[in-house]
Design a protein around this motif. Sequence first.
Motif, short mmCIF file in Angstrom:
data_model
loop_
_atom_site.label_atom_id
_atom_site.label_comp_id
_atom_site.label_asym_id
_atom_site.label_seq_id
_atom_site.Cartn_x
_atom_site.Cartn_y
_atom_site.Cartn_z
N ASP A 125 0.84 -1.19 0.00
CA ASP A 125 0.00 0.00 0.00
C ASP A 125 0.88 1.25 0.00
O ASP A 125 2.04 1.20 0.44
N LEU A 126 0.33 2.37 -0.48
CA LEU A 126 1.04 3.65 -0.40
C LEU A 126 1.20 4.11 1.05
O LEU A 126 2.15 4.80 1.39
N ASP A 127 0.24 3.74 1.89
CA ASP A 127 0.26 4.12 3.30
C ASP A 127 0.96 3.04 4.10
O ASP A 127 0.37 2.03 4.48
N ALA A 128 2.25 3.25 4.36
CA ALA A 128 3.05 2.22 5.03
C ALA A 128 2.55 1.91 6.43
O ALA A 128 2.48 0.75 6.84
N ALA A 129 2.19 2.95 7.18
CA ALA A 129 1.74 2.74 8.56
C ALA A 129 0.45 1.94 8.60
O ALA A 129 0.28 1.03 9.43
N ALA A 130 -0.49 2.27 7.71
CA ALA A 130 -1.75 1.54 7.67
C ALA A 130 -1.54 0.10 7.22
O ALA A 130 -2.19 -0.83 7.72
N ALA A 131 -0.63 -0.12 6.28
CA ALA A 131 -0.33 -1.48 5.84
C ALA A 131 0.28 -2.30 6.97
O ALA A 131 -0.07 -3.47 7.17
N ASP A 132 1.19 -1.69 7.74
CA ASP A 132 1.81 -2.37 8.88
C ASP A 132 0.75 -2.72 9.93
O ASP A 132 0.77 -3.82 10.50
N THR A 179 4.41 0.69 -1.31
CA THR A 179 4.67 0.58 -2.75
C THR A 179 3.73 1.47 -3.52
O THR A 179 2.52 1.50 -3.26
N ASP A 180 4.27 2.19 -4.50
CA ASP A 180 3.48 2.87 -5.52
C ASP A 180 3.38 1.91 -6.68
O ASP A 180 4.38 1.62 -7.36
N VAL A 181 2.18 1.36 -6.93
CA VAL A 181 2.05 0.30 -7.93
C VAL A 181 2.28 0.79 -9.35
O VAL A 181 2.43 -0.02 -10.27
N SER A 182 2.31 2.10 -9.55
CA SER A 182 2.58 2.64 -10.89
C SER A 182 4.07 2.76 -11.16
O SER A 182 4.48 3.09 -12.28
N ASN A 183 4.90 2.49 -10.15
CA ASN A 183 6.35 2.65 -10.26
C ASN A 183 7.00 1.27 -10.42
O ASN A 183 6.93 0.43 -9.53
N SER A 184 7.63 1.06 -11.56
CA SER A 184 8.18 -0.26 -11.87
C SER A 184 9.19 -0.73 -10.83
O SER A 184 9.16 -1.89 -10.38
N ALA A 185 10.09 0.16 -10.43
CA ALA A 185 11.12 -0.22 -9.46
C ALA A 185 10.51 -0.60 -8.12
O ALA A 185 10.98 -1.54 -7.45
N GLU A 186 9.47 0.11 -7.71
CA GLU A 186 8.85 -0.19 -6.41
C GLU A 186 8.07 -1.50 -6.44
O GLU A 186 8.03 -2.23 -5.46
N VAL A 187 7.44 -1.80 -7.58
CA VAL A 187 6.73 -3.08 -7.69
C VAL A 187 7.73 -4.23 -7.69
O VAL A 187 7.51 -5.27 -7.06
N THR A 188 8.84 -4.04 -8.37
CA THR A 188 9.90 -5.04 -8.34
C THR A 188 10.40 -5.26 -6.92
O THR A 188 10.62 -6.39 -6.48
N ALA A 189 10.57 -4.16 -6.19
CA ALA A 189 11.02 -4.26 -4.79
C ALA A 189 10.01 -5.01 -3.94
O ALA A 189 10.38 -5.80 -3.05
N ALA A 190 8.71 -4.79 -4.19
CA ALA A 190 7.67 -5.50 -3.44
C ALA A 190 7.73 -6.99 -3.72
O ALA A 190 7.60 -7.82 -2.80
N ALA A 191 7.92 -7.36 -4.98
CA ALA A 191 8.02 -8.78 -5.33
C ALA A 191 9.25 -9.40 -4.67
O ALA A 191 9.20 -10.53 -4.13
N ASP A 192 10.36 -8.68 -4.68
CA ASP A 192 11.57 -9.18 -4.02
C ASP A 192 11.35 -9.32 -2.52
O ASP A 192 11.84 -10.28 -1.90
N GLU A 193 10.64 -8.37 -1.92
CA GLU A 193 10.35 -8.43 -0.48
C GLU A 193 9.50 -9.66 -0.16
O GLU A 193 9.73 -10.34 0.86
N ALA A 194 8.52 -9.95 -1.01
CA ALA A 194 7.68 -11.12 -0.78
C ALA A 194 8.51 -12.40 -0.80
O ALA A 194 8.31 -13.30 0.03
#
Length: 277
Positions: free
Chosen positions: A52-59, A78-93
């Motif tokens: 989510d864009l809201d890190a605190a709410a996601a936590d 994560t900003d889902v419109s940002n390729s690098a951030e979506v890649t980072a989310a997948a790596d985090e998972a």
Amino acid sequence: MTLAFPDVSRSPLVDLLSLGGRRAVVTGAAQGLGKAIALRLAEAGADLLLVDLDAAAADAAAAEISSRFGVTARGFRTDVSNSAEVTAAADEAVAVLGGIDIWVNNAGIFPNVPVLDLPDDMWEQVFAVNTRGVFLGAREAGRRMADAGHGGVIVNIVSTAGFRVAFPGMAAYVASKHAVRGLTKSLAVDLAPLGIRVLGVAPSFVPTEGNIAAAEAATQAAAEHGIEIPPLDVMTSSRIGRLGTPDDIARVVLFAASDLSVVMTGSTLLADAGETL
């Protein structure tokens, strides 16, 4: 190598519904529909990354889910419109959960502007979140699933706006959701040989925090342009005597993500209380 979807005909119902041992990512998961989806996936046994864009709410949502169901759950900004951030989310998972078996593309925005007043940047923002965000999430999930060699499921939250136009001022949103419906089909064709199923779920209007705020803003914007939008309680032509709830939609997503739907890919399931009839 082509992976065949399993034949689960002899599996008991409890096993077909179970997501025990599976790892799921849900975007836009801090509240509303995304959180409801995450709750049901966790109840079925999945470990989760809540994006989510809201890190605190996601936590906070992740902590609640972990406490209630005893699964691993983490929030990740994560900003889902940002390729690098979506890649980072997948790596985090992969790092936190050990892999990705389910990816739910839920994040979206819902502006209302008459087409003659619709600025370029708003059109582009809607497509960046609603359509490119789905593509980026599906691509990164598909890559991780393919690398692991075990297949998986991608669920895209479409909307009845992918089938019809409910009221004026929705050109960007309707176009973006029609695009997601088509993208779902194309992803299913590309990813089927890898054992990856892709399904869409198309809700009608569901009263969540985000949807209510967006609908109220749309009503106000439309009124400024002399356009009348129906009030929230009649925004859908429900055949079931009420509006849907977030959990109504979450249960359909659970069906799509589970082995109950193993024979399905490329379809968009209407969860619309009969609105599009």
